[in-house]
Design a protein around this motif. Sequence first.
Motif, PDB file in Angstrom:
ATOM      1  N   ILE A  59       0.943  -1.068   0.083  1.00 13.20           N
ATOM      2  CA  ILE A  59       0.136  -0.143  -0.134  1.00 13.20           C
ATOM      3  C   ILE A  59       0.737   1.337   0.085  1.00 13.20           C
ATOM      4  N   LYS A  60       1.963   1.353   0.800  1.00 10.70           N
ATOM      5  CA  LYS A  60       2.813   2.502   0.782  1.00 10.70           C
ATOM      6  C   LYS A  60       3.681   2.611  -0.460  1.00 10.70           C
ATOM      7  N   MET A  61       4.011   1.555  -1.196  1.00 12.45           N
ATOM      8  CA  MET A  61       4.579   1.668  -2.588  1.00 12.45           C
ATOM      9  C   MET A  61       3.827   2.136  -3.725  1.00 12.45           C
ATOM     10  N   THR A  62       2.624   1.954  -3.564  1.00 14.40           N
ATOM     11  CA  THR A  62       1.556   2.031  -4.680  1.00 14.40           C
ATOM     12  C   THR A  62       1.076   3.518  -4.550  1.00 14.40           C
ATOM     13  N   PRO A  63       0.794   4.062  -5.922  1.00 16.76           N
ATOM     14  CA  PRO A  63       0.540   5.354  -6.014  1.00 16.76           C
ATOM     15  C   PRO A  63      -1.122   5.544  -5.337  1.00 16.76           C
ATOM     16  N   LYS A  64      -1.114   6.660  -4.414  1.00 20.71           N
ATOM     17  CA  LYS A  64      -2.659   6.738  -4.000  1.00 20.71           C
ATOM     18  C   LYS A  64      -3.730   6.625  -4.625  1.00 20.71           C
ATOM     19  N   ILE A  65      -3.804   7.023  -5.918  1.00 17.47           N
ATOM     20  CA  ILE A  65      -4.868   7.113  -6.801  1.00 17.47           C
ATOM     21  C   ILE A  65      -5.316   5.506  -7.257  1.00 17.47           C
ATOM     22  N   VAL A  66      -4.163   4.877  -7.224  1.00 16.68           N
ATOM     23  CA  VAL A  66      -4.346   3.424  -7.533  1.00 16.68           C
ATOM     24  C   VAL A  66      -4.795   2.710  -6.529  1.00 16.68           C
ATOM     25  N   ILE A  67      -4.550   2.878  -5.452  1.00 19.63           N
ATOM     26  CA  ILE A  67      -5.063   2.225  -3.951  1.00 19.63           C
ATOM     27  C   ILE A  67      -6.539   2.902  -3.966  1.00 19.63           C
ATOM     28  N   HIS A  68      -6.690   3.873  -4.021  1.00 24.21           N
ATOM     29  CA  HIS A  68      -8.183   4.369  -4.007  1.00 24.21           C
ATOM     30  C   HIS A  68      -9.179   3.534  -4.805  1.00 24.21           C
ATOM     31  N   GLU A  69      -8.771   3.576  -6.141  1.00 27.87           N
ATOM     32  CA  GLU A  69      -9.573   3.277  -7.208  1.00 27.87           C
ATOM     33  C   GLU A  69      -9.883   1.570  -7.112  1.00 27.87           C
ATOM     34  N   ASN A  70      -8.650   0.868  -6.576  1.00 31.00           N
ATOM     35  CA  ASN A  70      -8.817  -0.444  -6.524  1.00 31.00           C
ATOM     36  C   ASN A  70      -9.602  -0.699  -5.065  1.00 31.00           C
ATOM     37  N   ARG A  71      -9.419   0.171  -4.136  1.00 28.90           N
ATOM     38  CA  ARG A  71     -10.169  -0.155  -2.742  1.00 28.90           C
ATOM     39  C   ARG A  71     -11.694   0.033  -3.303  1.00 28.90           C
ATOM     40  N   GLU A  72     -12.073   0.907  -4.109  1.00 27.92           N
ATOM     41  CA  GLU A  72     -13.416   1.122  -4.370  1.00 27.92           C
ATOM     42  C   GLU A  72     -13.787  -0.006  -5.311  1.00 27.92           C
ATOM     43  N   ARG A  73     -12.943  -0.518  -6.167  1.00 24.88           N
ATOM     44  CA  ARG A  73     -13.339  -1.612  -6.898  1.00 24.88           C
ATOM     45  C   ARG A  73     -13.593  -2.936  -6.270  1.00 24.88           C
ATOM     46  N   ALA A  74     -12.802  -3.208  -5.312  1.00 28.14           N
ATOM     47  CA  ALA A  74     -12.806  -4.295  -4.372  1.00 28.14           C
ATOM     48  C   ALA A  74     -14.273  -4.095  -3.354  1.00 28.14           C
ATOM     49  N   ARG A  75     -14.741  -3.106  -3.139  1.00 28.19           N
ATOM     50  CA  ARG A  75     -15.955  -2.595  -2.275  1.00 28.19           C
ATOM     51  C   ARG A  75     -17.138  -3.056  -3.094  1.00 28.19           C
ATOM     52  N   LEU A  76     -16.959  -2.893  -4.248  1.00 25.44           N
ATOM     53  CA  LEU A  76     -18.119  -3.020  -5.331  1.00 25.44           C
ATOM     54  C   LEU A  76     -18.280  -4.367  -5.632  1.00 25.44           C
ATOM     55  N   HIS A  77     -17.305  -5.043  -5.678  1.00 22.31           N
ATOM     56  CA  HIS A  77     -17.169  -6.488  -6.256  1.00 22.31           C
ATOM     57  C   HIS A  77     -16.937  -7.374  -5.063  1.00 22.31           C
ATOM     58  N   HIS A  78     -17.948  -8.085  -4.985  1.00 21.02           N
ATOM     59  CA  HIS A  78     -17.948  -8.903  -3.663  1.00 21.02           C
ATOM     60  C   HIS A  78     -17.348 -10.342  -3.861  1.00 21.02           C
ATOM     61  N   SER A  79     -17.345 -10.750  -5.057  1.00 22.10           N
ATOM     62  CA  SER A  79     -16.617 -11.996  -5.194  1.00 22.10           C
ATOM     63  C   SER A  79     -15.187 -12.274  -4.823  1.00 22.10           C
ATOM     64  N   THR A  80     -14.992 -13.334  -4.549  1.00 20.76           N
ATOM     65  CA  THR A  80     -13.319 -13.819  -4.268  1.00 20.76           C
ATOM     66  C   THR A  80     -12.570 -13.993  -5.794  1.00 20.76           C
TER      67      THR A  80
END
Length: 107
Positions: A59-80
């Motif tokens: 998380i520290k090594m990843t650009p903030k925008i990439v983390i933010h967008e992928n957290r949102e994708r993870a929140r919306l996508h509930h499958s494993t």
Amino acid sequence: MYTVWLVARDSRTPLHTKILAFVVGAYAFSPIDLIPDFIPVIGYLDDLLIVPAGIWLVIKMTPKIVIHENRERARLHHSTPISRVAAGVIIGLWLYAIAVSIYLWGY
């Protein structure tokens, strides 16, 4: 952990961060540990320290925008996520360990 998996597959993530994310994910889902879990207390210490430290580092090594967008994708996508390649590698490692054990037991 799903966010880390998504970050590892994002084209905007730097290569060294992708590699670390794949290693952390593989270690987290691998049945093989640095310290076997059957050793009391110490066996679970690697899981309690290495995996969270790896996730934090990714998380520290990843650009903030990439983390933010992928957290949102993870929140919306509930499958494993399912990785057949990772499953194949883990199964291969187990089969190799069994074959080596049988070979060594025979001698």
